[in-house]
Design an enzyme around this catalytic site. Structure first.
Site, mmCIF file in Angstrom:
data_model
loop_
_atom_site.group_PDB
_atom_site.id
_atom_site.type_symbol
_atom_site.label_atom_id
_atom_site.label_comp_id
_atom_site.label_asym_id
_atom_site.label_seq_id
_atom_site.Cartn_x
_atom_site.Cartn_y
_atom_site.Cartn_z
ATOM 1 N N GLU A 66 -23.212 17.312 4.541
ATOM 2 C CA GLU A 66 -22.599 17.444 3.005
ATOM 3 C C GLU A 66 -23.599 17.820 2.012
ATOM 4 O OE1 GLU A 66 -20.831 12.963 2.134
ATOM 5 O OE2 GLU A 66 -22.791 12.730 3.083
ATOM 6 N N GLU A 84 -19.405 6.043 10.696
ATOM 7 C CA GLU A 84 -19.376 7.259 9.909
ATOM 8 C C GLU A 84 -20.521 8.061 10.234
ATOM 9 O OE1 GLU A 84 -19.384 9.279 5.529
ATOM 10 O OE2 GLU A 84 -18.153 7.643 5.745
#
Length: 770
Positions: A117, A112
């Site tokens: 974020e 990932e």
């Protein structure tokens, strides 16, 4: 390679899959992801993802999660998106990627890559992370990027990774903040296979925590575009979406306004392609767009501005943004008292300086052409973040689009700055270069244009030659004074916002001229009304009449008078004797002088000290200033050179911008330079009297002056000084500490513009805080 600009009316089902569900997603999230347009839609050229408070699928919140799985996956390249994230406790927006083999090997074995974020309780911070076997979840290998001011939700930002075999690099607004290689990981490198893209806004969860009473919903994530760039074969860069034919024929990048972009410059490895500025109200901020052509010549290359619009729909004036191409001047010699380490480069070579009148240019292979982008913020502009684009075209053909973002702070600079500034200028040179008759209507129109330009660049005083006063001697021996030209001149400049009348020198060195010669009154001609012959008017008679006229006009409080230029230790006594005569004849006129002598006590009100002399003798000058009765300024001319700041063409632009900072640092209140437009007849800077650029800082344009990179850098420095004056009133200690970071001393000022920019940003932030 792949992109979605979200320019249509509906989400492209050929590029995105709407993922649905509400089981917490392994993170105890609270939302249900729907396939409704209420949660994800296209509007206004953006992808809109709305997180809402509503009951749906046994959940109390809804949102959207979009992915390219099955429609697009990529191995290596640059993945970037321009996003304005939502805000609020419990919100968790993300732009990320998963390996396309997750269905077979599972997570985290598939890998990932979290490009961006954010969790709502950290409004200034975003995270970039990789998760793989042995380093997943809370143990992911991560780093953060933090804004110095404001929140990521305030405006759009560009988030990107550049992914190569053996390295992943994270960027925010083209600033690199993290690199990960296999050596940085506690587990295997699982990033050599294709990954697909995900965009979502989660609500609640272990990491962000849940929404609370401060959380305002709905909240929106806006995505301007998502782009995947392919690797340029064998090189270290990436190429953009192949949607414009000349894309591979030009390099376009951006840089700050203080870079001397040379004609043979190459794009930096991670060259930025956007412009972001921070501004107070009442100032102009700048940056540069640089074009380098690699293929055939491109004709009619020009830049179009969309204007600027805030997040609330407020639009700045159409003249708020302008872009001007930068010209080059050929220097055959450098400033002669400067070591190479203090120069942009060695002459002979071409150096960037003038801003050109031409709106479009032909740019050919191997040549670099910068354009200076200036954004002027009016004092009445509402604070906020404003967005726009600068479109680069060759004729009708699109070359590039550059995103422009300007954050306007609730800080307003004064109309008349506390820093007093004068650059001497020649009205006759204006008439000659513009080919108009001196004192004609066309000449006066040009003088107004030059006056407006000087005021816009921080000048507060205007040179007023005493030759504007015409004197006639009558047969009875009396003198008649004609002030008609003088008065028109003064009224013009006062009407354009200037505050001080700078009356020029009444004295000179004796002839034949020598630097150490004593001073005497300069001959002041008077015409005999009876014969037409020329005679002289006595100094005391002339000055006494001038003072009476200034008093009658109400101008005496605005007037300053030069005695004779640049006294030195060898002739200062003769200067002081002349100054006493001047003061006796016109005691209401304050005296101002550029000096290189240590002691003028009692004979001078405004001491304008040459920069290097002020450096060497500062304690003495400062003591006299603190004792009262004098005002302390500094000046530069072709000297000083070397490590000292100055405004010469072959000097880094930082040396020009920092001049007002030096004035602040040394507690002076004014700056003088002798050369606004003392042009050689053919404008060749190599034919100037001393060092290139000493004798002028503007160029003659079509209907007034053309600016230069140096003139714009000086204006920015004056505005910096105004900003710091406001900060010093609020927090003197903090402002002084910051000032000394930029200018520890006259010759050890920070050579990296980033230091100045960072300190300036702190000033804006400090003035905004309550």
């Amino acid at each position: 390679m792949w992109h979605d600009e979200f320019d249509g009316t509906a989400l492209d089902a050929g590029k995105w899959v709407r993922e649905t569900g509400g089981g917490g997603w392994g993170n105890a999230e609270l939302e249900f992801y729907t396939d409704r347009t209420e949660n994800a839609r296209i509007a206004g050229g953006n992808l809109i993802i709305d997180a809402r408070r509503e009951t749906f699928g046994n959940r109390d919140y809804t949102s959207a999660r979009l992915k390219t799985r099955g429609l697009g996956a990529w191995r290596y390249g640059r993945m970037e998106a321009r996003i304005q994230i939502p805000r609020g406790q419990g919100l968790w927006p993300a732009f990320w990627m998963l390996g396309d083999n997750c269905a077979t090997v599972g997570w985290p074995a598939c890998g990932e890559i979290d490009v961006m974020e954010n969790i709502g309780k950290e409004p200034r911070r975003v995270h970039g992370t990789v998760h793989g076997p042995g380093y997943s979840g809370a143990q992911g290998v991560t780093s953060t990027y933090e804004l110095s001011a404001g929140a990521f939700a305030d405006t759009f930002h560009v988030f990107a990774v550049e992914w190569d075999p053996g390295a992943i690099r994270w960027y925010v607004d083209d600033t690199l903040y993290k690199t990960v290689t296999p050596h940085d990981l506690p587990g295997p490198w699982v990033y050599d296979h294709p990954f697909f893209i995900i965009l979502n806004v989660a609500v609640g969860g272990y990491w962000p925590g849940n929404p609370d009473t401060t959380t305002v919903l709905p909240q929106t994530m806006r995505v301007d575009y998502v782009r995947v760039y392919r690797k340029i074969g064998g090189g270290g860069g990436v190429a953009g979406p192949a949607k414009v034919p000349p894309q591979d024929a030009v390099d376009v990048w951006t840089t700050h306004g203080l870079e001397n972009v040379l004609h043979d410059a190459l794009p930096p490895i991670h060259a930025p392609t956007t412009i972001r500025l921070a501004a107070a109200r009442g100032e102009t901020e700048s940056a540069q767009i640089v074009v380098r052509v690699r293929g055939a010549c491109l004709d009619s290359v020009h830049i179009e501005s969309s204007g600027l619009v805030s997040n609330r729909g407020r639009r700045l004036g159409t003249d708020a943004v302008r872009a001007d191409w930068v010209g080059y001047v050929r220097l055959t010699r450098n400033s002669d008292s400067t070591p190479v380490g203090e120069l942009v480069r060695r002459a002979p070579d071409d150096f960037p300086d003038p801003l050109l009148d031409a709106a479009s240019l032909t740019v050919c292979a191997g040549w670099v052409e910068p354009a200076l982008v200036r954004v002027t913020i009016a004092r009445e502009t509402p604070p906020g973040v404003y967005h726009g684009t600068l479109t680069l075209r060759a004729g009708a053909m699109l070359l590039r689009t550059v995103q422009l973002t300007v954050e306007v702070y609730p800080v307003t600079l004064p109309r008349i700055p506390s820093l007093r500034v004068t650059n001497w200028f020649s009205s006759r040179a204006i008439a000659q270069q513009h080919r108009v008759e001196e004192w004609s209507d066309s000449h006066w129109k040009l003088l107004q244009a030059y006056a407006d330009d000087m005021r816009a660049h921080g000048q507060t005083m205007f040179q007023t030659d005493l030759e504007l006063i015409r004197v006639t001697r009558e047969p009875n021996g009396s003198y008649m004074f004609d002030y008609s030209l003088f008065d028109r001149w003064v009224r013009l400049f006062l009407s354009r916002g200037f505050s001080d009348i700078e009356l020029m020198h009444v004295g000179r060195r004796t002839t034949p001229w020598a630097w150490t010669n004593p001073f005497e009154p300069a001959p002041r001609p008077a015409t005999s009304s009876a014969t037409g012959d020329t005679t002289e008017v006595p100094l005391e008679t002339f000055l006494g009449n001038l003072q009476r006229h200034l008093v009658a006009r109400g101008w005496v409080k605005h007037a300053l008078l030069h005695v004779a230029d640049e006294p030195i230790a060898e002739n200062v006594e003769s200067w002081r004797a002349l100054s006493r005569r001047v003061h006796a004849a016109a005691p209401r006129l304050r005296r101002i002088e550029a000096i290189q002598a240590p002691d003028m006590d009692g004979d001078l009100e405004i001491w304008v000290v040459e920069e290097s002399y002020l450096d060497r003798r500062y304690d003495g000058y400062r003591a006299r200033q603190l004792a009262g009765g004098i005002e302390l300024w500094l000046y530069t001319s072709w000297l000083p050179q070397g490590a000292y700041p100055n405004r010469l063409i072959d000097y880094p632009l930082l040396k020009t911008r920092v001049l007002p900072w030096v004035v602040m640092r040394y507690d002076a209140s004014g700056f003088l330079h002798w050369g606004l437009n003392q042009w050689p007849s053919d404008l060749d800077p190599n034919k100037g009297l001393f060092a290139p650029g000493d004798d002028f800082i503007v160029y003659p344009g079509r209907d007034g002056p053309r600016s230069s990179l140096r003139w714009e850098a000086f204006r920015d420095g004056v505005e910096d000084q105004a900003l710091f004056t406001l900060w010093r009133r609020r927090d003197p200690a903090a402002a002084l500490r910051a000032l000394r970071e930029v200018v520890p001393s006259m010759t050890t000022y920070a050579r990296d513009p980033a230091v100045l920019f960072a300190v300036r940003q702190r000033a804006l932030t400090a003035l905004t805080s309550k």
